[in-house]
Every structure is written in structure tokens, then in C-alpha cells.
Design an enzyme around this catalytic site. Structure first.
Site, PDB file in Angstrom:
ATOM      1  N   GLU A  35       0.828  -1.214   0.000  1.00 12.84           N
ATOM      2  CA  GLU A  35       0.000   0.000   0.000  1.00 12.84           C
ATOM      3  C   GLU A  35       0.861   1.263   0.000  1.00 12.84           C
ATOM      4  O   GLU A  35       2.069   1.212   0.261  1.00 12.84           O
ATOM      5  CB  GLU A  35      -0.937   0.015   1.207  1.00 12.84           C
ATOM      6  CG  GLU A  35      -0.215   0.101   2.537  1.00 12.84           C
ATOM      7  CD  GLU A  35      -1.073   0.714   3.646  1.00 12.84           C
ATOM      8  OE1 GLU A  35      -1.614   1.810   3.447  1.00 12.84           O
ATOM      9  OE2 GLU A  35      -1.180   0.079   4.713  1.00 12.84           O
ATOM     10  N   LYS A  39      -5.880  10.584   0.725  1.00  6.68           N
ATOM     11  CA  LYS A  39      -5.888   9.246   1.334  1.00  6.68           C
ATOM     12  C   LYS A  39      -7.123   8.533   0.793  1.00  6.68           C
ATOM     13  O   LYS A  39      -8.255   8.928   1.073  1.00  6.68           O
ATOM     14  CB  LYS A  39      -5.941   9.383   2.861  1.00  6.68           C
ATOM     15  CG  LYS A  39      -6.102   8.070   3.618  1.00  6.68           C
ATOM     16  CD  LYS A  39      -6.130   8.308   5.125  1.00  6.68           C
ATOM     17  CE  LYS A  39      -6.684   7.098   5.858  1.00  6.68           C
ATOM     18  NZ  LYS A  39      -6.853   7.348   7.294  1.00  6.68           N
ATOM     19  N   VAL A  87      -5.501   0.245   2.937  1.00  7.78           N
ATOM     20  CA  VAL A  87      -5.631  -1.210   2.805  1.00  7.78           C
ATOM     21  C   VAL A  87      -6.823  -1.545   1.898  1.00  7.78           C
ATOM     22  O   VAL A  87      -6.702  -2.365   0.972  1.00  7.78           O
ATOM     23  CB  VAL A  87      -5.775  -1.873   4.193  1.00  7.78           C
ATOM     24  CG1 VAL A  87      -6.217  -3.332   4.065  1.00  7.78           C
ATOM     25  CG2 VAL A  87      -4.454  -1.778   4.954  1.00  7.78           C
ATOM     26  N   ASP A 128     -16.906   5.284  14.021  1.00 11.76           N
ATOM     27  CA  ASP A 128     -15.690   5.221  13.215  1.00 11.76           C
ATOM     28  C   ASP A 128     -15.194   3.779  13.093  1.00 11.76           C
ATOM     29  O   ASP A 128     -14.523   3.250  13.977  1.00 11.76           O
ATOM     30  CB  ASP A 128     -14.609   6.128  13.826  1.00 11.76           C
ATOM     31  CG  ASP A 128     -13.410   6.307  12.904  1.00 11.76           C
ATOM     32  OD1 ASP A 128     -13.308   5.573  11.909  1.00 11.76           O
ATOM     33  OD2 ASP A 128     -12.578   7.182  13.182  1.00 11.76           O
ATOM     34  N   SER A 135     -13.266   1.396  10.200  1.00 15.93           N
ATOM     35  CA  SER A 135     -12.562   1.498   8.924  1.00 15.93           C
ATOM     36  C   SER A 135     -13.223   0.657   7.833  1.00 15.93           C
ATOM     37  O   SER A 135     -13.663  -0.477   8.072  1.00 15.93           O
ATOM     38  CB  SER A 135     -11.119   1.040   9.103  1.00 15.93           C
ATOM     39  OG  SER A 135     -10.452   1.041   7.860  1.00 15.93           O
ATOM     40  N   ALA A 136     -13.225   1.210   6.629  1.00 15.31           N
ATOM     41  CA  ALA A 136     -13.714   0.472   5.460  1.00 15.31           C
ATOM     42  C   ALA A 136     -12.818  -0.725   5.126  1.00 15.31           C
ATOM     43  O   ALA A 136     -13.208  -1.587   4.336  1.00 15.31           O
ATOM     44  CB  ALA A 136     -13.801   1.402   4.255  1.00 15.31           C
ATOM     45  N   ASP A 137     -11.637  -0.803   5.756  1.00 19.44           N
ATOM     46  CA  ASP A 137     -10.772  -1.977   5.541  1.00 19.44           C
ATOM     47  C   ASP A 137     -11.492  -3.270   5.922  1.00 19.44           C
ATOM     48  O   ASP A 137     -11.272  -4.320   5.305  1.00 19.44           O
ATOM     49  CB  ASP A 137      -9.496  -1.879   6.397  1.00 19.44           C
ATOM     50  CG  ASP A 137      -8.556  -0.757   5.969  1.00 19.44           C
ATOM     51  OD1 ASP A 137      -8.782  -0.152   4.904  1.00 19.44           O
ATOM     52  OD2 ASP A 137      -7.598  -0.495   6.725  1.00 19.44           O
ATOM     53  N   LYS A 139      -3.859  -2.094  15.320  1.00 19.79           N
ATOM     54  CA  LYS A 139      -3.075  -1.196  16.174  1.00 19.79           C
ATOM     55  C   LYS A 139      -3.747  -1.029  17.516  1.00 19.79           C
ATOM     56  O   LYS A 139      -4.968  -1.044  17.622  1.00 19.79           O
ATOM     57  CB  LYS A 139      -2.973   0.176  15.525  1.00 19.79           C
ATOM     58  CG  LYS A 139      -1.793   0.293  14.624  1.00 19.79           C
ATOM     59  CD  LYS A 139      -1.696   1.691  14.117  1.00 19.79           C
ATOM     60  CE  LYS A 139      -1.676   1.688  12.618  1.00 19.79           C
ATOM     61  NZ  LYS A 139      -2.954   1.589  11.972  1.00 19.79           N
TER      62      LYS A 139
HETATM   63  N1  PSU Z   1      -1.256   1.186   9.618  1.00 18.62           N
HETATM   64  C1  PSU Z   1      -0.092   1.852   9.723  1.00 18.62           C
HETATM   65  N2  PSU Z   1       0.048   3.015   9.079  1.00 18.62           N
HETATM   66  C2  PSU Z   1      -0.936   3.487   8.278  1.00 18.62           C
HETATM   67  C3  PSU Z   1      -2.167   2.765   8.145  1.00 18.62           C
HETATM   68  C4  PSU Z   1      -2.271   1.617   8.838  1.00 18.62           C
HETATM   69  O1  PSU Z   1       0.807   1.433  10.433  1.00 18.62           O
HETATM   70  O2  PSU Z   1      -0.742   4.534   7.674  1.00 18.62           O
HETATM   71  C5  PSU Z   1      -3.219   3.239   7.187  1.00 18.62           C
HETATM   72  C6  PSU Z   1      -3.610   2.074   6.264  1.00 18.62           C
HETATM   73  O3  PSU Z   1      -3.582   2.555   4.926  1.00 18.62           O
HETATM   74  C7  PSU Z   1      -5.022   1.744   6.678  1.00 18.62           C
HETATM   75  C8  PSU Z   1      -5.516   3.103   7.072  1.00 18.62           C
HETATM   76  O4  PSU Z   1      -5.775   1.175   5.633  1.00 18.62           O
HETATM   77  O5  PSU Z   1      -4.421   3.643   7.818  1.00 18.62           O
HETATM   78  C9  PSU Z   1      -6.775   3.057   7.890  1.00 18.62           C
HETATM   79  O6  PSU Z   1      -7.320   4.317   7.912  1.00 18.62           O
HETATM   80  P1  PSU Z   1      -8.792   4.556   8.488  1.00 18.62           P
HETATM   81  O7  PSU Z   1      -8.669   4.183   9.936  1.00 18.62           O
HETATM   82  O8  PSU Z   1      -9.076   6.014   8.275  1.00 18.62           O
HETATM   83  O9  PSU Z   1      -9.693   3.633   7.723  1.00 18.62           O
HETATM   84 MN    MN Z   2     -12.091   5.965  10.092  1.00 17.72          MN
END
Ligand code: PSU
Ligand code: MN
Length: 304
Positions: free
Chosen positions: A26, A87, A107, A139, A141-143, A160
Site C-alpha cells: 500500500e 488518502k 488497505v 468510526d 474502517s472500510a478496511d 493497532k
Molecule cells: N497502519 C499503519 N500506518 C498506516 C495505516 C495503517 O501502520 O498509515 C493506514 C492504512 O492505509 C489503513 C488506514 O488502511 O491507515 C486506515 O485508515 P482509516 O482508519 O481512516 O480507515
Molecule cells: Mn475511520
């Protein structure tokens, strides 16, 4: 059909034509996850790690209205230093492509790109998940939804510790996503090897992980697999040491009204500052470790 959308690098095109193993990578981790210049050093080191393990790296990003599968070094360097890079998650991908923007793929968006290019294995650091306080903020994530629908095996170091890990596991279970701990019984927690939570599934060999992905396809089940790979022992930061730092960063995010896409980058940056860079060293070590395992899975899938 996608030829006018995708720009596949010559190296990845050749690998795909020969059935050689490819690992998707990614780009949000480069633009929003790590500070310059270590973001570029890491991006290069991760590609080198994939090659050393016998696979071809394919870093994915949107540049000039095209979805690039595999970046050359000049593109990697430009992306790592660019300002105002979007992003991109699933929701943003079509808008960014249609309007000629530059964007880094999360992701979710990287899985979409990988699948369009016929790549089944992807290495990253951590996935997005259910944020703490999601019962109020919604909140999530769409992941997670992407893992439920796009057939790519994602190797990460676990959710995390800035996320609500039990709720993240519940959502994945609801959506039928296999969450596999590699080589241990517990879910790893990104900077730490342990989370205190038992893993839903455990596997100990790359070829078995590749076989499980193939079996999902044979069963006609949509979606991918999440492989959580514990950070090497020498590089981990114990969870007890990080907990107060994460809590501090989270209360700052709340006080400053940080929401939406900005939450994860803000927390990562503050944790970097509050650990005097230790969190970044750990983050780099775990991404390299994930690149090695993903390459082994891609090599096994080819043999399988
Ligand atoms: N994990 C990391 N660094 C990052 C991310 C994850 O250690 O930058 C990024 C990845 O691209 C993941 C995104 O898909 O954060 C998730 O963002 P959000 O929580 O806004 O969906
Ligand atoms: Mn989010």
C-alpha cells in the site's frame, strides 16, 4: 476492460504473465503513516525484502488519473515527498481517478487495485479497524468491509493498539473474515506481540495459508483473509509502556476535534513524538517482517 485505468509496471506485467509470485504493497503508509525521509527509505526497504524472498513487489497508488500497480523508484520518491496527497479508501477511488488526482491507497483501496491486477497477496503494517469510542463516533474502517468482499490475503501485524481490538475482531467475525494468527495462539497488537486476546484461528506455515485462500475460492466464498504476524521480539514495545501514550494521544485528538480520515494519521504522528521515534522503528521492523511472510505466501500460492 481495465487497461485504460490500470498502469501495470513492466516488472509486474512480466511476473503476472509468467505466473511468478507478486506481493501488493500500500501507499498510505508512505504518505500518511510515516514521516519523510524514513517513509521513502522504508518503502524501498520493503520492496527489497519482497525481492529477497523471491517475489515481485507491486506498490499501488493513484497518479495522474491512473491506478498504478508497481511504482518505479522515481514515482516512489515523488509520492513520498508530495504535499496534499489524498488518502483513498473504497469510497474515494473512483472520484480520484476520474478527476486526475494523486492519491495514496489504504488497505481497502490497495486490495481493490491488487484484485483488479490479479494479485492475491498484500503486505502492510496495520489494518484499520473499529476505533475506541466507535459506539459514539461510528468510526469503523472500510478496511474491514473490504476484507469481507475482496479475495486478497492481507498480512498485517494485528490491529493497532489505538483501535478497539475486541470490537474489531467481532466485526470481522460477523463478516466472515478469517483472522489468522501466524505462529502463536494470541492476536498480536501491532507494536506488541501480545494483546491478551486469543486468535480466532492459528496457522504456522505459509503454504497452509495459501491453501486456505485457494479453498475459499473453491467454496465460492467472497472476501479475503487477515493474517496477523507478530512483530519480531527484538523490535516490540510492550503494551503496558504504550497504553498511557496512546490514551494521551487519543484525548488530544478528542480535544482538537480530529475526526474521520485524519484520526489514524494524527494518532500515529503523536505516538511517534511521544515515544521519541521508538514507535516508528517498531513500525518499520514489523512491515519488513510482514513483507517476508507475504512473499512466502505468494511463493507457496504459485506452487500450490
Ligand atoms: N497502519 C499503519 N500506518 C498506516 C495505516 C495503517 O501502520 O498509515 C493506514 C492504512 O492505509 C489503513 C488506514 O488502511 O491507515 C486506515 O485508515 P482509516 O482508519 O481512516 O480507515
Ligand atoms: Mn475511520
Amino acid at each position: 476492460m481495465t487497461r485504460d485505468i490500470l498502469t501495470v509496471s513492466p516488472e509486474v506485467t512480466e511476473a503476472r504473465a509468467n505466473g511468478a509470485p507478486v506481493v501488493a504493497l500500500e501507499s498510505t503508509i508512505i504518505t500518511h503513516g510515516m514521516p519523510w525521509p524514513r517513509n521513502l527509505e522504508t518503502a524501498r526497504a520493503v520492496e527489497a525484502e519482497v525481492r529477497a524472498a523471491g517475489a515481485v513487489p507491486a506498490t499501488i497508488a493513484v497518479m495522474g488519473g491512473r491506478l498504478h500497480i508497481g511504482l518505479d523508484d522515481a514515482a516512489l520518491a515523488a509520492l513520498a515527498q508530495a504535499d496534499g496527497v489524498m488518502k483513498l479508501s473504497r469510497a474515494d477511488l473512483a472520484v480520484a481517478l476520474a478527476t486526475g488526482k494523486t492519491g495514496a491507497t489504504t488497505v481497502a483501496a490497495t486490495m481493490i487495485g491488487a484484485h483488479l491486477a490479479g494479485i492475491g497477496v498484500f503486505a502492510t503494517g496495520g489494518i484499520g479497524g473499529v476505533h475506541k469510542g466507535a459506539e459514539d463516533s461510528f468510526d469503523i474502517s472500510a478496511d474491514l468491509a473490504e476484507l469481507a468482499q475482496t479475495p486478497v490475503t492481507v498480512v498485517a501485524a494485528g490491529p493497532k493498539a489505538i483501535l478497539d481490538i475486541p470490537k474489531t475482531l467481532e466485526v470481522l467475525e460477523t463478516h466472515g473474515v478469517p483472522v489468522i494468527a501466524f505462529g502463536q495462539d494470541e492476536i498480536p497488537a501491532f507494536w506488541s506481540r501480545r494483546s491478551g486476546l486469543p486468535a480466532p484461528l492459528r496457522m504456522d506455515a505459509a503454504d497452509e495459508i495459501a491453501a486456505a485462500a485457494a479453498m475459499r475460492a473453491r467454496l465460492g466464498l467472497p472476501g479475503g483473509q487477515l493474517v496477523t504476524n507478530p512483530i519480531p521480539e527484538a523490535d516490540e514495545i510492550p503494551a503496558e509502556r504504550l497504553a498511557p501514550i496512546i490514551a494521551h494521544a487519543q484525548s488530544e485528538a478528542g480535544a482538537r476535534g480530529i475526526t474521520g480520515k485524519a484520526v489514524t494519521p494524527f494518532l500515529l504522528q503523536r505516538i511517534f513524538e511521544l515515544t521519541e521515534g521508538r514507535s516508528l522503528d517498531a513500525n518499520i521492523a514489523l512491515v519488513l517482517n510482514n513483507a517476508r511472510l507475504a512473499a512466502a505466501i505468494a511463493c507457496a500460492a504459485r506452487r500450490g
